[in-house]
Every structure is written in structure tokens, then in C-alpha cells.
Write a protein that holds these residues in place. Structure first.
Motif, mmCIF file in Angstrom:
data_model
loop_
_atom_site.group_PDB
_atom_site.id
_atom_site.type_symbol
_atom_site.label_atom_id
_atom_site.label_comp_id
_atom_site.label_asym_id
_atom_site.label_seq_id
_atom_site.Cartn_x
_atom_site.Cartn_y
_atom_site.Cartn_z
ATOM 1 N N GLN A 56 -0.045 4.296 -2.154
ATOM 2 C CA GLN A 56 -1.299 5.000 -1.867
ATOM 3 C C GLN A 56 -1.116 6.104 -0.818
ATOM 4 O OE1 GLN A 56 -4.741 2.618 -1.138
ATOM 5 N NE2 GLN A 56 -4.238 1.087 -2.718
ATOM 6 N N LYS B 119 -5.810 -0.131 4.576
ATOM 7 C CA LYS B 119 -6.309 0.703 3.475
ATOM 8 C C LYS B 119 -7.457 1.594 3.956
ATOM 9 C CE LYS B 119 -8.202 0.385 -1.207
ATOM 10 N NZ LYS B 119 -8.627 -0.548 -2.283
ATOM 11 N N GLN C 28 -7.521 5.717 4.032
ATOM 12 C CA GLN C 28 -8.583 6.504 3.411
ATOM 13 C C GLN C 28 -9.341 7.349 4.431
ATOM 14 O OE1 GLN C 28 -10.926 3.545 1.423
ATOM 15 N NE2 GLN C 28 -9.504 3.349 -0.324
ATOM 16 N N LEU D 10 0.811 -1.216 0.000
ATOM 17 C CA LEU D 10 0.000 0.000 0.000
ATOM 18 C C LEU D 10 0.847 1.271 0.000
ATOM 19 C CD1 LEU D 10 -2.662 -1.089 2.668
ATOM 20 C CD2 LEU D 10 -3.042 -0.828 0.207
#
Length: 733
Positions: free
Chosen positions: A596, A631, A635, A593
Motif C-alpha cells: 500500500q 494503515k 492514508q 501493508l
């Protein structure tokens, strides 16, 4: 025939009739035997009076009277003995023995003038003159009469029920006054020229006889019906008519009017005028006595028949039956017993008013004496009739059962040769006995109610079957719906699993294909760097070029680590028995990840337990869990000054390893927390999430025997805890 001998003749007939009745219908009990002895002594006394009224010789009359007194002196002890037995007086036996001894002494003097001195001629005929010892007989008779009346009066005051009181009242008015009237026969014996009052004893004896039929005074089991009274009335009026004719001929034979043609005509008119209304009046009196507080037989039957036909609730039928009987019969208690099951006996169902008997009788077995007797006799069991059924076996046990229920009548309810229940009736409030008309009504009501209750039970069984069928259909429908939902869920999981498997295969293939050129390029760069380091020192290569090559080597190595992580997370194994280190799983997920969050103002703190033990599980599935949780945290945190804390630790008390992911995002509202692990639930905007991430995490952790929870935090943000057991056997998906 002397017309003054008609009253003693009627009294003689009453004594004779009562004596014959006690012999034919009475049991051989002490009460009935003593009653029969009194009737025999009464027959002796009034045979004597009838004879001495009609003989013409004073000597013959004296001889007849002395023979009669030889026996009738025993009237004194027998009279006292009878009332002691009837009232159940067990004390004062000395009084009875004294009375018998007293009578025996007097009997020894009856052939002498000391008892009957001579005969006196009165206007009604010869009658004895008492001797010197006759006052002792008068005193004995007076004492016996008054003593018995007092004892009956006391018994009436202490009687426990109306039936007993009514019986005692008839005994008091009948046999009690009869004894008193006979005691007054001493008046002419003492020389008074009065008609012997005892000759009119047929009047109290008729009252006593009526009580025998009406209230079964002597437990002979005889029920009185109006038709029987009408027959007795007709016979009595016929006898009275005959006696009047005889008396008229005797009185008028010395006059010429007896030979006149007008005499029979006038006599016939007299009979028609007097006896016709007299018979009607007496019949009306009988009707008033019998129909007092009486129900309408046909109306009652019609009402019950119409009502129970339209009722399919057996409880309603039972209540209607009991209320009808209670209202019609005016009884003190009415209890219905219905079968518990096919062979489990009977239990008290209901009763319209309080009954101590029903409280004492919890139920009756089919083996009880009363139930067996009803099954054998197949007719109402009437207490007073049991007295005459001496041949029946177990009669004492039947009476004991009826005593337990305080029952006067037990009414069986038969359906198809099977005892389907029975009704127990107490005494009437008036104290009257149950007549034949009462029993006819009760049998009819019981038959109709037995049929109606069986119909109601059948309807209830059908209704229960319908309800069970509806319930089973509903359960089957619910099971089918559940199976259909399970099928749909399984299909969704299968599709999702196949999709994830395809993606994993794609990632694995791409990673494998990338890994080869990356390996080659890395090897070439490393070789170039080594060659450049061994370059001629006189002309060294550009240092910036070597730094660039080393940077490229580091980036290629990082790319190889990312590819290795992708390969690890994409492995689709079917076992849950791999040795998995949770630190490695979290690091690999974070590495995947990286792209991101590398441009965000995000601080990620990693606090891994160095001695974290390995667990048994599926590496790729646990990696998917870590990916989804981290994740979601990336976010959720703000674009600036975001903070995520990743930690692992050991919980020795629960023997678990724990993975914690904490962020400083907005968190999840309290009213949504119970839904976050449900499929297709998401807090993200439309198009930003499928709502399957946490659901898949929950399913994976559940298969590993662990738990995933959203914890409450003191500060704003979310905190997910994943707990997995350290020691766990192999589990297949």
C-alpha cells in the motif's frame, strides 16, 4: 326589718357565697384557706351589723358587737397574710407574725369597754362607739388596706402577661377596695353620724366574684358562661324585687296608702317601668362584655368546613387551622404538633407567629405526661381545670409540660381512636380565659381538621405511590432500552467477529495454499542455483541468469514472510494469555501493508526497543490494532514527503509497554477527538471508510487492560499511543 340592713345583708350573702364556693370548688391551698377565713370573718362582721341594726335593746347590741370583735380583729393579719400568699411574697414574714401578735393583744381587750365602749343610736340603727383602744384597730385596718393595695399595684406593674394583669386588677378592684371600705367603718365608731361605708362592700365583692368566674382568680377551674350570668341576673333581680317589697311595706305600713287598692297597681307599674328596662340594660351590658372582640361561631365553623373540604395539602390545612384560631381567639401563640411517624412522637409543625415556647419545645414523645393525659381524657386540657382535677395521676408533670409550652389549652386531634396531633394555645391577648364557647369551637375545628389532615395524608401517600410507580416504570423502561441497545451492539459485534473470523479463515487458507507452491518453487530455485554454482568451470553458466535466480529466490522468501505474517495475524484464538512481542506485531503489520505504500514518497522510521519484554495477550487482535493504526497513518500522510515514525518503548513507572505511531498528516480537529473511538465515526470521504477501525482497536486494547489515546503534538499530524500492561493475568474475551 330595718331597710338600712339590706346592704349589709347583701354583703353577708356575698361573703357567704364566696366562702361556700371556695370550700366546694377550691383546692386546699394556702391562698384558698386564707380566702375562706376572710369570708368567715366577713360573715361574722356583717351578721353582727345586720343584727344590731334590727335589735331594739342597746345592751343586746353591745353584747353582739363585743362577741363579733373578739373574732374580727384577726381580719388585719389574715388580710395581709392572704395578699402575701396570693402575690407570692416570701419575704417580710415578720410582718405577718407581728400582725397576728397585734391582733391577739387587741382580742384580749374586746370584751371590755376599751374596744367597744357603748352603743349609739343612729338613723340607721344601733352602732358601736369605740373605746380608748379602738384607734389601734382603726390604724391596723387602715395599714392593712393601704399596704395590700400598694402591693397589688406593684404586682400589676411587674406582671409578665395580660392574664396575670387582669387577675390582679380584679383583685385590686374587688378585694382591695372591699378592705378599704370596711376600714372606713371606723367613722360611725368614732361618733360620726354617717352610714357605714363597709355595708356597701357587696359592690366590690360582686366585681371580685365576677373575676373569679371570668379569670379564675383563685384557680378553682370555673369558667363563666353568659347563660350562668343571665341566671344570676334573674335571681338577683328577683331578690331585689322582694327586698323592695319588704322595704315598701315597712316604710308605708304606718300610712293609709298601704291599705289602698291603688298601692299594688302603682307598685306593679313601677316594677314594670323600672325593672324591665333595667334587666334589658344589664343583659346588654353582659353581651357587650362577653362579645367584645368576639368571633361569629357559626360563620367561623362554616368558613373552615367549606375551605378544608377542597384542600388536599395537609400543610395548607394546618396553616388554615392555625390562622383561623389565631384570628378568632386573638391569642398570643398557637403551635401545632403533628406525629413524626406511627410511634415516633410529635414534632412542632408550624405556627403563624413567633413563639418562644415553640423554640424551646423541639418535640414531644408519646410517653410524655401531657400526651398521655390527652389520650386518657380525650378532651381539651385546660390549665385552670387541672386545678380541680386533683385525683389525676402525674398532674404535676402535665403542668410542667404545659409550662414548657406556655400553654393555657392543649387541644387533642383524634382520628379513629388515635391521637393524630394536638394544638397548643397560649393566653389570649386580652388576658381573658377560654370560655365554654371557645372550647366548643376549638373542639369542632380540631375534629374537622383531624379528618381533613388524615384525608390529605392518605392522598399524599397515594400520590407518592403513583410517583414511585412512575419512577419504577421509567427505570424499567430505561433498563429495557439499555438491554435492547446492548443486544443490538452484541449482535453487531457477533456479526463483525464472525465476518472477521471468516476473513481470517479465508486468509489462513489462502496463505496455506500459497505457502506450499512457494516452498516448492523456492526449493527448486535454490537447488538450481546450487547446481549452477557447481557447473563445469570450463563452461560456466551465465552470471546474469544466476543473479536473476537469486533475485527470484529473495522475492519468493519475501512472499513466504508475507504469508507467514498473514497466518500470524489471522489466528482466531480465544485466549489472552499468549506471549506476544510487540515489536514482532508491528513488523508483521508493516510487512502486510508494504504494497500500500511502496509506490508512495513515504519515509517510515522504525525505532524499536531491543529489550522490549513480552506481554500476555492475543497476537492476532494486537496485530489487527497495529494494522489499523499504521494503515490510517499511511492514508493520512501527504502523497509526497510523507513521514511515519513507529516506535516501541518501556514505561517502567507504569509497568507498561508503549507503541507509538506518529505521522505528519493533517491531524484530527479538536472538536472531533472525543468521537474518534465511537463506532461508525469517520473523517474519511463517503465510501472510503466504515468508521469501525479505531472503535475495534479501542475495544481490543480495553480487553487487554490497556489504553489507546490520541496525543496532542507540537507539529501538524497525529500521534496514537497504545499502552499495554507488562504483567497481566490471563484474560478471556
Amino acid at each position: 326589718m330595718n331597710p338600712y340592713s339590706i346592704p349589709p345583708l347583701l354583703t353577708l350573702a356575698c361573703f357567704l357565697g364566696l366562702g361556700v364556693l371556695s370550700v366546694l370548688r377550691g383546692r386546699y391551698t394556702r391562698v384558698n384557706i386564707l380566702f375562706c377565713m376572710l369570708c368567715v370573718l366577713g360573715c361574722f362582721l356583717y351578721t353582727d351589723i345586720v343584727l344590731i341594726f334590727n335589735v331594739r335593746s342597746a345592751a343586746a347590741a353591745l353584747w353582739i358587737s363585743r362577741i363579733d370583735h373578739f373574732f374580727i380583729v384577726y381580719t388585719i393579719p389574715v388580710y395581709i397574710h392572704f395578699f402575701h400568699a396570693y402575690l407570692g411574697i416570701e419575704k417580710r414574714r415578720w410582718l405577718i407574725l407581728t400582725a397576728y401578735g397585734y391582733a391577739f393583744v387587741l382580742m384580749c381587750f374586746t370584751p371590755t369597754p376599751l374596744i367597744i365602749e357603748s352603743m349609739q343610736q343612729h338613723y340607721f340603727g344601733y352602732f358601736g362607739k369605740g373605746g380608748m383602744l379602738y384607734p389601734f384597730i382603726s390604724a391596723g385596718v387602715g395599714f392593712a388596706s393601704l399596704y395590700s393595695l400598694v402591693q397589688i399595684h406593684l404586682a400589676i406593674g411587674t406582671a409578665g402577661n395580660n392574664s396575670r394583669k387582669n387577675r390582679l386588677k380584679y383583685v385590686f378592684a374587688g378585694f382591695g377596695f372591699m378592705g378599704l371600705m370596711n376600714g372606713m367603718n371606723v367613722l360611725p365608731l368614732q361618733g360620726y353620724d354617717v352610714y357605714p361605708p363597709g355595708n356597701l362592700s357587696f359592690l366590690p365583692l360582686i366585681v371580685f366574684a365576677f373575676g373569679i368566674f371570668r379569670h379564675d382568680l383563685l384557680d378553682m377551674g370555673i369558667l363563666l358562661r353568659k347563660s350562668l350570668l343571665y341566671s344570676i341576673l334573674t335571681v338577683s333581680l328577683t331578690l331585689l324585687y322582694t327586698l323592695i317589697i319588704i322595704a315598701a311595706e315597712i316604710l308605708l305600713k304606718r300610712h293609709d296608702i298601704a291599705d289602698s287598692v291603688w298601692f299594688p297597681i302603682l307598685f306593679f307599674i313601677f316594677i314594670v317601668v323600672v325593672f324591665g328596662p333595667l334587666k334589658t340594660k344589664v343583659q346588654s351590658l353582659i353581651d357587650q362584655v362577653f362579645d367584645k372582640d368576639k368571633y361569629n361561631y357559626r360563620k367561623t365553623i362554616k368558613h373552615v368546613s367549606r375551605t378544608i373540604v377542597a384542600v388536599l395539602d395537609y400543610k395548607h390545612i394546618a396553616r388554615l387551622l392555625l390562622d383561623t384560631i389565631a384570628d378568632a381567639m386573638k391569642i398570643s401563640s398557637c403551635v401545632l404538633f403533628l406525629p413524626r411517624s406511627r410511634n415516633a412522637g410529635f414534632s412542632c409543625f408550624s405556627f403563624p407567629f413567633h413563639s418562644d415556647a415553640s423554640e424551646r419545645a423541639d418535640g414531644f414523645s408519646r410517653e410524655s405526661a401531657l400526651v398521655k393525659y390527652m389520650q386518657k381524657q380525650r378532651r381539651p386540657v385546660v390549665r385552670i381545670r387541672l386545678a380541680g382535677d386533683s385525683a389525676a395521676e402525674g398532674l404535676e408533670d402535665v403542668l410542667a409540660d404545659m409550662d414548657k409550652l406556655e400553654a393555657q389549652v392543649a387541644l387533642p386531634m383524634f382520628f379513629e381512636q388515635r391521637l393524630n396531633g394536638f394544638i397548643v394555645l397560649g393566653e389570649k391577648k386580652s388576658g381573658d380565659l377560654y370560655s365554654r364557647e371557645d372550647l366548643d369551637l376549638l373542639e369542632t375545628l380540631a375534629g374537622q381538621s383531624a379528618l381533613a389532615m388524615e384525608n390529605a395524608r392518605s392522598y399524599r401517600r397515594i400520590e407518592d405511590l403513583n410517583k414511585n410507580l412512575e419512577r419504577r416504570v421509567a427505570e424499567r423502561t430505561r433498563d429495557l432500552k439499555q438491554a435492547l441497545k446492548e443486544k443490538e451492539r452484541t449482535q453487531e459485534q457477533l456479526i463483525r467477529s464472525e465476518s472477521l473470523a471468516a476473513i481470517g479463515q479465508l486468509v489462513a487458507g489462502a496463505a496455506h495454499e500459497l505457502n506450499n507452491p512457494l516452498t516448492s518453487v523456492t526449493s527448486l530455485i535454490q537447488a538450481t542455483i546450487e547446481d549452477l554454482k557447481q557447473w563445469n568451470p570450463a563452461t560456466p553458466p551465465d552470471e546474469d541468469m544466476i543473479d536473476d535466480l537469486q533475485f527470484a529466490d529473495r522475492e519468493l522468501r519475501r512472499a513466504r514472510n508475507i504469508v507467514a505474517s498473514l497466518l500470524g495475524l489471522s489466528r482466531q484464538t480465544q485466549t489472552y494469555a499468549e506471549s506476544v512481542n510487540l515489536n514482532t506485531v508491528v513488523r508483521d503489520a508493516l510487512r502486510v501493508l508494504h504494497n500500500q505504500y511502496k509506490y508512495q514518497d513515504l519515509e517510515i522510521s522504525e525505532n524499536y526497543c531491543r529489550d522490549l519484554p513480552d506481554i500476555q495477550g492475543n497476537f492476532s487482535n494486537l496485530g489487527q490494532v497495529a494494522l489499523n493504526i499504521i494503515k490510517n497513518a499511511i492514508q493520512a500522510v501527504p502523497r509526497k514527503k510523507g513521514k511515519i515514525v513507529l516506535a516501541t518503548r518501556v514505561d517502567p513507572a507504569e509497568k507498561q509497554v508503549v507503541f507509538e505511531c506518529r505521522d505528519n498528516g493533517p491531524g484530527i480537529a479538536q472538536d472531533m477527538r472525543q468521537d474518534i473511538f465511537k463506532p461508525f465515526f469517520t473523517t474519511k470521504p463517503v465510501g472510503k471508510g466504515t468508521g469501525l477501525g479505531l472503535y475495534i482497536c479501542h475495544e481490543i486494547i480495553s480487553r487487554h487492560g490497556g489504553s489507546i489515546t490520541l496525543e496532542n503534538t507540537a507539529d501538524q499530524g497525529g500521534c496514537f499511543l497504545v499502552r499495554l500492561p507488562m504483567d497481566r493475568g490471563a484474560v478471556s474475551p
